[in-house]
Scaffold this active site. Structure first.
Site, mmCIF file in Angstrom:
data_model
loop_
_atom_site.group_PDB
_atom_site.id
_atom_site.type_symbol
_atom_site.label_atom_id
_atom_site.label_comp_id
_atom_site.label_asym_id
_atom_site.label_seq_id
_atom_site.Cartn_x
_atom_site.Cartn_y
_atom_site.Cartn_z
ATOM 1 N N THR A 94 0.823 -1.211 0.000
ATOM 2 C CA THR A 94 0.000 0.000 0.000
ATOM 3 C C THR A 94 0.858 1.262 0.000
ATOM 4 O O THR A 94 0.565 2.219 -0.724
ATOM 5 C CB THR A 94 -0.936 0.015 1.224
ATOM 6 O OG1 THR A 94 -0.166 -0.169 2.418
ATOM 7 C CG2 THR A 94 -1.956 -1.109 1.131
ATOM 8 N N THR A 95 1.909 1.268 0.812
ATOM 9 C CA THR A 95 2.783 2.444 0.861
ATOM 10 C C THR A 95 3.479 2.655 -0.474
ATOM 11 O O THR A 95 3.561 3.786 -0.981
ATOM 12 C CB THR A 95 3.827 2.291 1.985
ATOM 13 O OG1 THR A 95 3.156 2.069 3.219
ATOM 14 C CG2 THR A 95 4.682 3.539 2.096
ATOM 15 N N ASP A 386 -0.908 -8.569 6.216
ATOM 16 C CA ASP A 386 -0.148 -8.381 4.975
ATOM 17 C C ASP A 386 0.481 -9.692 4.519
ATOM 18 O O ASP A 386 0.453 -10.027 3.322
ATOM 19 C CB ASP A 386 0.952 -7.332 5.190
ATOM 20 C CG ASP A 386 0.388 -5.924 5.362
ATOM 21 O OD1 ASP A 386 -0.818 -5.743 5.120
ATOM 22 O OD2 ASP A 386 1.149 -5.023 5.746
#
Length: 553
Positions: A94-95, A386
């Site tokens: 996501t980052t 994750d």
């Protein structure tokens, strides 16, 4: 005068057009990316989020940060959606996706200042994204779903730098076991992996239970603690006397009538307990309540009963034991029962829970996470989420890439070669896209306290020499073979990040008019009108976002 457009707006409305609108949207996207950029990589820093009630979240998980921050700007919200989409599709990266989107906007800003039209930029970015995804497919490494070592390395890579590093070998092993347990012909549904967070003990005390743990107790102390080779019933209803849908009044003229009335209720509850026993159930999980009298009769039959079981727990119990949920005990038969070798009430960290274990071919499992504090466990939980996502993705796709910024450097070099074959000003956009991808290895170097220029030069040199797996070791600063080191990411993490970041950047670049008026903000681009999210604070939203981020940093 006659050729000028007539725009009728309310007195409270605001409008920003042309370069000002583009600049505002670009700045909003860059601000969101900068807010999470320092969290990237194994040496990324954490952020502390504090809400108005004083609740604290300490994390470096990109989607958690962005979803919890107060972001009011409509353009910034679009960048947040990039992270949310990445989380839903893959569970990790996501980052990276947000940082790439922010850098694409930053590179575009320079070209806009050189009078390159936004439509040209959009076309060039789309072409570059397609070429990049094709190039990723070529350098992807095939992985067999039975390759336990690689799957564990993928899980470990996903949780590196997220608070779970001290026990990542154990947690990676548990994650791979859990995903394999719930895998079937339809793929992997990680909803069948329940994560139970228990405060107390150390991370090394975490364990995987092949079965389901229900955070409840048996309803009566007179019921047994343990049932061996248990037949399990699941009732999606109550074991209580049903109330009438309309208010009713019963007139009792003598004590015998009252006693008869009470005896009839007791008889109904006794019959409910007998129906459960007659079906052969040793344990019954009920969605609703269980009347005190029904509890008494179930205890007399030696049946363990658990009430107010969540629907998600019921689904996992059904999948684990093979039981078929019924809406009423009237419908319960022997065929609806599931089986578990052991159902027991156990204490863990001072709390009583029901353990349903020793199930045949467990297709629902529970991962018990332990940790010293609630904040520690919450961050480990995010790391595990994750890891579950990347292992699931790898098993489904069977393709991975080397990590450590290796794919981005390879793509950057490939796109620069591809740019020579692109005609017109789109070539500049493709080159800008190539430069933007290098933000990932550059950020990894910066967050590790290394010189980003030296790191990029070494990485480019290694890739020019044909070493497609060369990446940055954030701990030593050396350029190493990530494939040999076992640092992997699923192919889908990168392709999804590039696709969603490109789409968001292109959408923002094509906006040349923003109108905020009352309940609706409407955006006009070069070709057509598009409806923006309800904003009210569309123009002033940037200030709100800045305040929200300022509170976080």
């Amino acid at each position: 005068m006659g050729n000028q457009p007539l725009i009728v707006l309310s007195e409270d409305s605001q409008r920003t057009s042309g370069e000002d609108a583009q600049s505002m949207n670009v700045q909003a996207g860059k601000a969101v990316a900068e807010s999470v950029r320092t969290t990237l990589g194994p040496k990324g820093m954490d952020k502390m989020l504090v809400d108005s009630s004083g609740n604290v979240i300490v994390t470096n998980d990109g989607v958690t940060l962005l979803s919890e921050m107060e972001i009011d700007h409509p353009a910034a919200d679009m960048i947040v959606e990039v992270a949310e989409t990445q989380e839903e599709e893959v569970g990790d990266g996501t980052t990276s996706a947000v940082v790439i989107a922010g850098e694409l906007l930053s590179q575009a800003e320079d070209l806009l200042d050189q009078d390159i039209h936004a439509t040209t930029l959009a076309q060039g970015y789309r072409e570059a994204a397609e070429e990049a995804i094709d190039a990723l497919e070529e350098i992807a490494i095939d992985v067999d779903e039975d390759d336990t070592e690689v799957l564990e390395q993928i899980a470990a890579t996903a949780m590196t730098g997220k608070g779970a590093e001290s026990a990542k070998d154990l947690l990676s092993e548990l994650v791979v076991e859990a995903v394999r347990a719930v895998a079937d012909d339809d793929g992997v549904d990680t909803d069948n992996i329940k994560v139970e967070k228990v405060v107390g003990g150390s991370i090394e005390n975490s364990e995987l239970v092949e079965g389901v743990i229900v955070d409840k107790e048996r309803v009566s102390e007179n019921m047994p603690y343990f049932a061996e080779d248990a037949n399990v019933a699941i009732v999606d209803g109550d074991l209580e006397i049903k109330e009438t849908e309309i208010d009713a009044e019963v007139n009792v003229t003598d004590p015998d009538q009252l006693e008869q009335f009470l005896e009839q209720e007791e008889q109904q509850l006794r019959e409910m307990a007998e129906q459960v026993a007659d079906a052969g159930a040793d344990v019954v999980f009920v969605d609703g309540g269980i009347d005190d009298m029904a509890q008494h009769y179930l205890a007399k039959e030696g049946i363990i009963a658990v009430r107010r079981v969540k629907s998600s727990d019921q689904s996992q119990l059904a999948r684990a034991t093979g039981a078929t949920p019924v809406s009423s005990v009237d419908d319960l038969t022997e065929d609806d029962l599931g089986f578990a070798g052991s159902v027991a009430q156990k204490e863990i960290a001072g709390d009583q829970r029901i353990f349903v274990e020793d199930v045949d071919d467990a297709q629902a499992v529970t991962l018990i996470l332990r940790g010293g504090t609630e904040h520690v466990i919450d961050e480990i939980d995010r790391a595990i989420e994750d890891s579950l996502g990347v292992v699931r993705t790898t098993i489904e796709d069977g393709k991975v890439l080397a990590g450590g910024g290796a794919p981005e450097i390879d793509l950057s070099l490939a796109l620069r070669d591809y740019a020579d074959s692109v005609g017109g000003r789109e070539q500049l956009a493709v080159e800008a896209f190539a430069d933007a991808l290098e933000v990932i290895p550059r950020t990894l170097a910066e967050n590790a306290g290394l010189d980003p220029i030296d790191s990029l030069v070494e990485l480019r040199s290694a890739h020019d020499g044909g070493d497609t797996g060369a990446g940055l070791d954030a701990y030593t600063g050396d350029t190493i073979d990530m494939d040999a080191e076992g640092v992997y990411e699923p192919l889908r993490v990168k392709t999804q990040a590039i696709e969603s970041a490109t789409e968001a950047a292109v959408m923002l670049l094509r906006i040349d008019d923003v109108i905020a008026a009352g309940d609706l903000a409407v955006s006009h681009d070069d070709d057509e009108d598009e409806e923006m999210p309800p904003g009210g604070g569309g123009m002033g939203g940037m200030g709100g976002m800045g305040g929200g981020m300022g509170g976080m940093m």
